[in-house]
Design a protein around this motif. Structure first.
Motif, mmCIF file in Angstrom:
data_model
loop_
_atom_site.group_PDB
_atom_site.id
_atom_site.type_symbol
_atom_site.label_atom_id
_atom_site.label_comp_id
_atom_site.label_asym_id
_atom_site.label_seq_id
_atom_site.Cartn_x
_atom_site.Cartn_y
_atom_site.Cartn_z
ATOM 1 N N MET A 1 0.812 -1.197 0.000
ATOM 2 C CA MET A 1 0.000 0.000 0.000
ATOM 3 C C MET A 1 0.851 1.255 0.000
ATOM 4 S SD MET A 1 -3.227 -0.979 2.339
ATOM 5 C CE MET A 1 -4.065 -2.506 2.041
ATOM 6 N N GLY A 2 2.119 1.115 0.303
ATOM 7 C CA GLY A 2 3.069 2.204 0.117
ATOM 8 C C GLY A 2 2.720 3.471 0.862
ATOM 9 N N ASN A 3 2.956 4.604 0.185
ATOM 10 C CA ASN A 3 2.735 5.909 0.795
ATOM 11 C C ASN A 3 1.455 6.565 0.305
ATOM 12 O OD1 ASN A 3 5.020 5.908 2.407
ATOM 13 N ND2 ASN A 3 6.318 6.590 0.725
ATOM 14 N N VAL A 31 -8.337 -4.402 6.924
ATOM 15 C CA VAL A 31 -7.685 -4.799 8.170
ATOM 16 C C VAL A 31 -7.698 -6.324 8.321
ATOM 17 C CG1 VAL A 31 -9.435 -4.793 10.033
ATOM 18 C CG2 VAL A 31 -7.248 -3.674 10.375
ATOM 19 N N ARG A 32 -8.720 -6.967 7.773
ATOM 20 C CA ARG A 32 -8.753 -8.432 7.796
ATOM 21 C C ARG A 32 -7.562 -9.016 7.040
ATOM 22 N NH1 ARG A 32 -13.870 -8.771 5.633
ATOM 23 N NH2 ARG A 32 -15.121 -7.888 7.255
ATOM 24 N N ARG A 33 -7.200 -8.381 5.941
ATOM 25 C CA ARG A 33 -6.091 -8.881 5.108
ATOM 26 C C ARG A 33 -4.742 -8.813 5.812
ATOM 27 N NH1 ARG A 33 -7.153 -5.740 -0.527
ATOM 28 N NH2 ARG A 33 -9.282 -6.445 -0.825
ATOM 29 N N VAL A 34 -4.572 -7.812 6.659
ATOM 30 C CA VAL A 34 -3.254 -7.616 7.280
ATOM 31 C C VAL A 34 -3.280 -7.833 8.787
ATOM 32 C CG1 VAL A 34 -2.449 -6.044 5.478
ATOM 33 C CG2 VAL A 34 -3.576 -5.115 7.514
ATOM 34 N N GLU A 44 9.312 -13.471 10.469
ATOM 35 C CA GLU A 44 9.276 -12.270 11.304
ATOM 36 C C GLU A 44 9.099 -10.993 10.476
ATOM 37 O OE1 GLU A 44 12.259 -9.926 14.272
ATOM 38 O OE2 GLU A 44 12.250 -12.115 14.407
ATOM 39 N N ARG A 45 9.753 -10.919 9.349
ATOM 40 C CA ARG A 45 9.657 -9.725 8.494
ATOM 41 C C ARG A 45 8.214 -9.511 8.033
ATOM 42 N NH1 ARG A 45 9.608 -7.947 3.323
ATOM 43 N NH2 ARG A 45 10.874 -6.142 2.801
ATOM 44 N N GLU A 46 7.548 -10.579 7.611
ATOM 45 C CA GLU A 46 6.155 -10.471 7.164
ATOM 46 C C GLU A 46 5.245 -10.079 8.325
ATOM 47 O OE1 GLU A 46 4.552 -13.660 4.765
ATOM 48 O OE2 GLU A 46 6.542 -14.030 3.909
ATOM 49 N N GLN A 47 5.523 -10.611 9.499
ATOM 50 C CA GLN A 47 4.738 -10.244 10.679
ATOM 51 C C GLN A 47 4.876 -8.751 10.970
ATOM 52 O OE1 GLN A 47 5.754 -12.640 14.075
ATOM 53 N NE2 GLN A 47 5.287 -14.567 13.029
ATOM 54 N N ALA A 50 3.027 -6.699 8.344
ATOM 55 C CA ALA A 50 1.580 -6.767 8.563
ATOM 56 C C ALA A 50 1.177 -5.877 9.736
ATOM 57 C CB ALA A 50 1.149 -8.208 8.815
ATOM 58 N N LEU A 51 1.969 -5.912 10.790
ATOM 59 C CA LEU A 51 1.687 -5.077 11.956
ATOM 60 C C LEU A 51 1.772 -3.594 11.596
ATOM 61 C CD1 LEU A 51 1.051 -5.173 14.969
ATOM 62 C CD2 LEU A 51 3.504 -5.146 15.402
#
Length: 173
Positions: A1-3, A31-34, A44-47, A50-51
């Protein structure tokens, strides 16, 4: 989603008048997607990403949901930054604010919960008028200075609403 702007995140045009239901539905979809729970077993990077994205969506949603925050955000997109501590240079408005605060203090001193409810209804009407005024000014680029003044007034009203909520909580206890 970038900037992307807050509006772009939710596929909305940058405007003061928003379809709040559409905003809420789109927020829930995104928000469900992430949601961090979906990434519990991910690296860990993906977590972390997502956070971060969930936090960004929450911030964008809260900003667009609130009329005064949305007004400030729209102005910021045009290069007009309103600080939270900005003062209003309108003596009549400042006098009105002082009178409202005095009235609120009297309601607190008398513990008049019904009076607080009436006071709050008046504030809601004032807020609706400010919202409509800002929307009209925002729609006309020649009236952006006026829009900025109204956004500052909206900030004052938000603070007063917060004080009313605190008083309601104290009187309910």
């Amino acid at each position: 989603m970038g900037n992307a702007s807050h509006f772009a995140l939710f596929d909305l045009e940058p405007d003061f008048r928003l379809d709040q239901d559409r905003l809420a539905v789109r927020y829930r979809e995104l928000v469900r997607r992430v949601h961090p729970d979906r990434f519990a077993g991910a690296p860990e990077r993906e977590q972390r990403l997502a956070l971060e994205e969930a936090a960004r969506l929450n911030e964008a949603y809260q900003t667009l949901k609130s009329p005064s925050q949305r007004a400030r955000y729209l102005l910021s997109l045009q290069g007009e930054e309103l600080s939270q501590e900005t003062t209003v240079q309108d003596p009549a408005f400042l006098m009105q604010q002082m009178e409202l605060r005095e009235e609120l203090q009297e309601l607190q001193d008398s513990a008049d919960l019904a009076g607080v409810a009436r006071f709050k209804r008046r504030l809601v009407q004032d807020q609706e008028q400010l919202n409509e005024g800002f929307a009209a000014c925002w729609a006309d680029p020649r009236r952006r200075d006026e829009a900025e003044r109204l956004a500052r007034r909206m900030q004052f009203l938000d603070k007063l609403f917060a004080e009313v909520r605190q008083l309601e909580e104290r009187l309910d206890d």
